[in-house]
Design a protein around this motif. Structure first.
Motif, PDB file in Angstrom:
ATOM      1  N   TYR A 550     -19.889 -31.857  -2.922  1.00 51.45           N
ATOM      2  CA  TYR A 550     -19.152 -31.734  -4.179  1.00 51.45           C
ATOM      3  C   TYR A 550     -17.741 -32.350  -4.077  1.00 51.45           C
ATOM      4  O   TYR A 550     -16.982 -32.331  -5.044  1.00 51.45           O
ATOM      5  N   ASN A 551     -17.396 -32.882  -2.920  1.00 44.22           N
ATOM      6  CA  ASN A 551     -16.098 -33.537  -2.727  1.00 44.22           C
ATOM      7  C   ASN A 551     -16.107 -34.880  -3.441  1.00 44.22           C
ATOM      8  O   ASN A 551     -16.990 -35.714  -3.216  1.00 44.22           O
ATOM      9  N   LYS A 552     -15.129 -35.127  -4.287  1.00 45.34           N
ATOM     10  CA  LYS A 552     -15.094 -36.340  -5.084  1.00 45.34           C
ATOM     11  C   LYS A 552     -14.442 -37.505  -4.338  1.00 45.34           C
ATOM     12  O   LYS A 552     -14.418 -38.626  -4.837  1.00 45.34           O
ATOM     13  N   GLU A 553     -13.851 -37.276  -3.167  1.00 43.43           N
ATOM     14  CA  GLU A 553     -13.213 -38.343  -2.410  1.00 43.43           C
ATOM     15  C   GLU A 553     -14.265 -39.267  -1.811  1.00 43.43           C
ATOM     16  O   GLU A 553     -15.393 -38.866  -1.547  1.00 43.43           O
ATOM     17  N   LEU A 554     -13.837 -40.531  -1.588  1.00 45.21           N
ATOM     18  CA  LEU A 554     -14.752 -41.493  -0.993  1.00 45.21           C
ATOM     19  C   LEU A 554     -15.000 -41.167   0.470  1.00 45.21           C
ATOM     20  O   LEU A 554     -16.136 -41.183   0.944  1.00 45.21           O
ATOM     21  N   PHE A 601     -20.218 -45.172  -0.316  1.00 46.54           N
ATOM     22  CA  PHE A 601     -19.888 -43.875   0.269  1.00 46.54           C
ATOM     23  C   PHE A 601     -20.322 -43.806   1.727  1.00 46.54           C
ATOM     24  O   PHE A 601     -19.553 -43.407   2.613  1.00 46.54           O
ATOM     25  N   VAL A 602     -21.527 -44.226   2.019  1.00 44.95           N
ATOM     26  CA  VAL A 602     -22.041 -44.165   3.384  1.00 44.95           C
ATOM     27  C   VAL A 602     -21.298 -45.143   4.275  1.00 44.95           C
ATOM     28  O   VAL A 602     -20.944 -44.836   5.429  1.00 44.95           O
ATOM     29  N   LYS A 632     -11.870 -47.856  -4.784  1.00 46.12           N
ATOM     30  CA  LYS A 632     -11.818 -46.422  -4.522  1.00 46.12           C
ATOM     31  C   LYS A 632     -10.788 -46.062  -3.455  1.00 46.12           C
ATOM     32  O   LYS A 632     -10.273 -44.954  -3.441  1.00 46.12           O
ATOM     33  N   LEU A 633     -10.473 -47.035  -2.566  1.00 50.70           N
ATOM     34  CA  LEU A 633      -9.443 -46.775  -1.560  1.00 50.70           C
ATOM     35  C   LEU A 633      -8.043 -47.093  -2.084  1.00 50.70           C
ATOM     36  O   LEU A 633      -7.047 -46.824  -1.399  1.00 50.70           O
ATOM     37  N   GLY A 634      -7.991 -47.628  -3.294  1.00 48.45           N
ATOM     38  CA  GLY A 634      -6.695 -47.960  -3.900  1.00 48.45           C
ATOM     39  C   GLY A 634      -5.994 -49.126  -3.254  1.00 48.45           C
ATOM     40  O   GLY A 634      -4.746 -49.169  -3.202  1.00 48.45           O
TER      41      GLY A 634
END
Length: 792
Positions: A550-554, A601-602, A632-634
């Motif tokens: 449920y963690n939304k972080e990459l 993600f993986v 996603k890493l900005g």
């Protein structure tokens, strides 16, 4: 954890370890139990609903009771005899043989049931309002309806009866409303009816309903409710049963049915006895007249022929005829002997022979001549012994012999004439007797005919008198062909519905319905939902399984992070050591069948977990069409691989810190090019991988889905290992054929599967959550373990 799939590869899923078939069966059963267990609330709700439905059904359904009875039938094949049966069998006029099979057919006949329906008026049904529903009434009715006459063309009617004050009531139906007093007659269009009050029962309801159906319909209804059976072929009993909502009525109907059957049986036998007596009476009149006529004929015959005893007279005539015949035969024998003697004497050859004494007729004179003749013949033969025939003595003897032969011939002629006269007289006397004897058979035959007719008529007359008396006695003692062993008796509990069975069926339905729904859901599901979907479709090994988070972080894999997903990435790192053979194999390519399966993600977390082990890692964002890592890493994505491939940037310019870990670098995709595949074919790409192999311990390539474009296949020539991602609930089952084909065609190296986003439940096929046995959620597990680490 890593799964073996073949005997050559330690990670092959096709390999069979000891007792693997038993393990597969256990896994299949465990899979079913896991799926059922994950939907326990659905089964509980289903059982509650079906149980409620069963309770409502039992509450509002009308129970039916079974009423049983048993009768014994006299079966002739099994030793039973009817009273007076031998009379009819001797007359051979009626067949009264009975058998249990025939009697059961009679008992189940429509005519018997029709008599029961009419006697009990079973076509009239009384109904009253209850607390829940309308119920039938039978024994406690305060009134009964009696039809005096009825129009048979009317099939069914329903009436409402309301008791009024005093001794009156109202009878109504559609378009009809009448008031009358109890026991009065009402003239209705359907016929004349009377409602008779039963004062022993009080009115318990404000109104009653009467449903009248046709007699035929009632007969059909009750015949269908009655069952009959013979227990076995060695007995002559019949088991009867009927189902009815009112036990008392069922007992009455069944007892009445047996009573009607026995009454019909007695009536049938009485009818046969009456017919037999009437027949015998008619025959007695005819036989009496015939017997009297025959006796008169015998009397007239004796008077006409002057016969007292025809038999004795015939014997006397036959005896006299025999005497005459014997005497006639003796004379004929004598005549034949005389004629033979004459021929013998007339034959010249016999002149020197003696006359045979055995042929001599017993006459004294003739016998004396024969004796003298034979003596001279013997003397002559004796003289010839010493002399010749010319001797005077011989001549003298010859002369004497000639004279004696003449005398013998004369004597025989006289004797023959006398015998012939005697024969003629005997023949005349015998002819007279024969004529009388010839008349005897005709008279005797006529007399025998009269005597025979007299004996037959007399015997028949006596037989009929005897049988008439026996038939009269039999009629007075006629009994039914059966007797009741067990009268009708209702069971204590309803026959149907069976409460225990209904509740059991409700529970079964409560389990079967959701099971069928889940099965259909599983059968119609086209996406991967469990491990069996993967192992059954491809032989490629599963190198890792990643649970849902449920963690939304990459990036969720961090130092000192011991959440289940982080531990699963660590397990993936360990499994990779068995796939990467030596330090020279360090390029890991990640791809999938389509977008949305979690490659980014993986890839990011795999880079993080490899960096945490002290390795120098670089992550390549090679999905040039839809790059997501840098976003996603900005990170700034204005320069990257695309600018490097066309020569606008150097390799040092595009290698940048990833922000994931200090040991982890990143090469972003750069601006989206119009020709991604052509860029991958440039020589710059090959040069980049050569330099990266020298600088980094691991190279992780996040590329485009192989099921959509060819970018991943173009990069596969630089990779050492291919990690193919499938996602639970997202990847289609038929898409598993893509990595299978790639493996067979050797288009990508060392393909292994990673199952992503495995839900924390039992439907995937494991009984231990994500595979590590933690019984807490991610946050609880992580916080608790961190507290333990700080305390230590």
């Amino acid at each position: 954890m890593y799964e073996n799939t073949n005997s050559h590869n330690p990670f092959s899923l096709n390999g069979h370890t000891p007792a693997s078939s038993n393990q597969d069966n256990m896994l299949d059963l465990r899979k079913v139990l896991d799926i059922l267990g994950s939907y326990w609330y659905v089964f509980l709700l289903s059982i509650i609903l079906t149980g409620t439905a069963a309770w409502l059904y039992l509450r509002y359904s009308t129970p039916s009771y079974k009423i049983n009875a048993k009768i014994l039938v006299q079966d002739d094949k099994k030793g039973g005899n009817l009273p007076g049966e031998e009379i009819l069998s001797q007359l051979e006029l009626f067949n009264t043989k009975s058998s249990v099979d025939n009697e059961m057919e009679i008992l189940s006949s429509r005519s018997i049931m029709e008599n029961v329906v009419k006697d009990l008026q079973l076509n009239v049904v009384y109904i009253a309002d209850g607390r829940v529903k309308k119920t039938e009434q039978y024994s406690n009715m305060p009134f009964v309806l009696k039809w005096l006459t009825r129009n048979d063309s009317i099939v069914a009617m329903e009436y409402t009866v309301r008791p009024l004050n005093g001794n009156r009531f109202s009878l109504s139906r559609r378009n009809l409303n009448r008031e009358a007093s109890w026991n009065d007659t009402l003239h209705l269009p359907e016929g004349i009816v009377s409602l008779q009050r039963q004062p022993q029962y009080a009115f318990l309801h404000p109104e009653y309903y009467i449903k009248v159906i046709s007699v035929d319909d009632a007969v059909v209804r009750y015949r269908s409710n009655v069952t009959m059976a013979i227990p076995n072929k060695q007995v002559s009993t019949i088991d009867l049963s009927i189902t009815d909502a009112i036990p008392e009525r069922g007992e009455v109907v069944l007892n009445k049915l047996i009573e009607a059957y026995m009454k019909a049986s007695v009536e049938d036998k009485n009818r046969i006895a009456d017919s037999t007596i009437a027949f015998i009476d008619n025959r007695l009149v005819i036989v009496t007249k015939e017997l009297s006529g025959v006796e008169k004929d015998i009397q007239q015959f004796k008077q006409t022929n002057q016969v007292a005893d025809l038999g004795e007279q015939a014997k006397l005539l036959v005896s006299s005829t025999g005497d005459f015949t014997k005497e006639l035969l003796d004379n004929q024998v004598k005549l034949n002997v005389v004629e033979s003697m004459q021929k013998y004497l007339q034959d010249g050859g016999n002149n020197r022979r003696v006359v045979p004494s055995s042929l001599i007729v017993q006459d004294p004179a003739f016998l004396g001549l024969v004796e003298r003749y034979n003596t001279l013949q013997l003397e002559r033969e004796r003289q010839l012994l010493s002399t010749t025939e010319n001797n005077p003595v011989i001549k003298n003897i010859d002369q004497q012999l000639a004279n004696l032969r003449g005398d013998l011939s004369t004597s025989l002629g006289s004797l023959r004439q006398g015998i012939q006269i005697g024969i003629r007289e005997l023949q005349q006397s015998s002819a007279g007797l024969n004529k009388k004897i010839q008349q005897v058979p005709a008279k005797e035959r006529l007399f025998l005919d009269f005597s025979r007719q007299q004996a037959i008529k007399q015997e028949l007359y006596l037989f009929l008198l005897k049988k008439r008396e026996e038939s009269a006695l039999s009629k007075s003692s006629n009994l039914a062909v059966a007797r009741t062993i067990d009268p009708a008796k209702s069971d204590a509990l309803p026959f149907k519905p069976k409460r225990l069975l209904i509740y059991l069926l409700a529970i079964v339905a409560g389990v079967v319905l959701p099971s069928a729904a889940l099965y259909m859901k599983e059968l119609l599901n086209i996406r991967i939902t469990n491990k069996k979907d993967i192992t059954g479709a491809t032989s490629i090994p599963i190198i890792g399984e990643l649970g849902h988070t449920y963690n939304k972080e990459l990036v969720i894999v961090k130092k000192d992070d011991i959440t289940p997903v982080a531990e699963q990435f660590r397990a993936l790192r360990t499994n990779l050591q068995f796939v990467l053979a030596g330090n020279q194999q360090k390029v890991i390519l990640l791809t999938s069948s389509m977008s949305g399966e979690g490659k980014t993600f993986v890839a990011a977390n795999l880079a993080a977990v490899l960096s945490l082990s002290g390795n120098k890692v670089i992550l390549l964002e090679m999905d040039l069409r839809k790059p997501k890592v840098s976003e996603k890493l900005g990170l700034d994505n204005r320069i990257g691989f695309s600018t490097y491939a066309i020569g606008k940037s150097s390799l040092e310019d595009i290698i940048k810190p990833s922000g994931i870990h200090e040991n982890c670098s990143l090469i972003s995709s750069g601006p989206i090019p119009p020709n991604p595949a052509e860029l991958l074919l440039l020589g710059q790409t090959e040069m980049m991988f050569k330099q990266l192999r020298e600088e980094f311990d691991y190279i992780i390539i996040d590329t485009a889905p192989v099921g959509l474009v060819t970018d991943a296949q173009l990069l596969a020539r630089f990779a050492d290992v291919t990690l193919y991602l499938v996602r639970q609930g997202v990847t289609f089952k038929q898409q598993l054929q893509i990595p299978e084909d790639l493996t067979i065609q050797r288009k990508m190296p060392k393909i292994s599967l990673i199952v992503n986003d495995v839900k924390a439940g039992r439907s995937y096929g494991y009984g231990y959550g994500y595979g590590y046995g933690y019984g807490y959620t991610e946050q609880k597990r992580g916080s608790r373990l961190r507290r333990l680490i700080r305390k230590s």
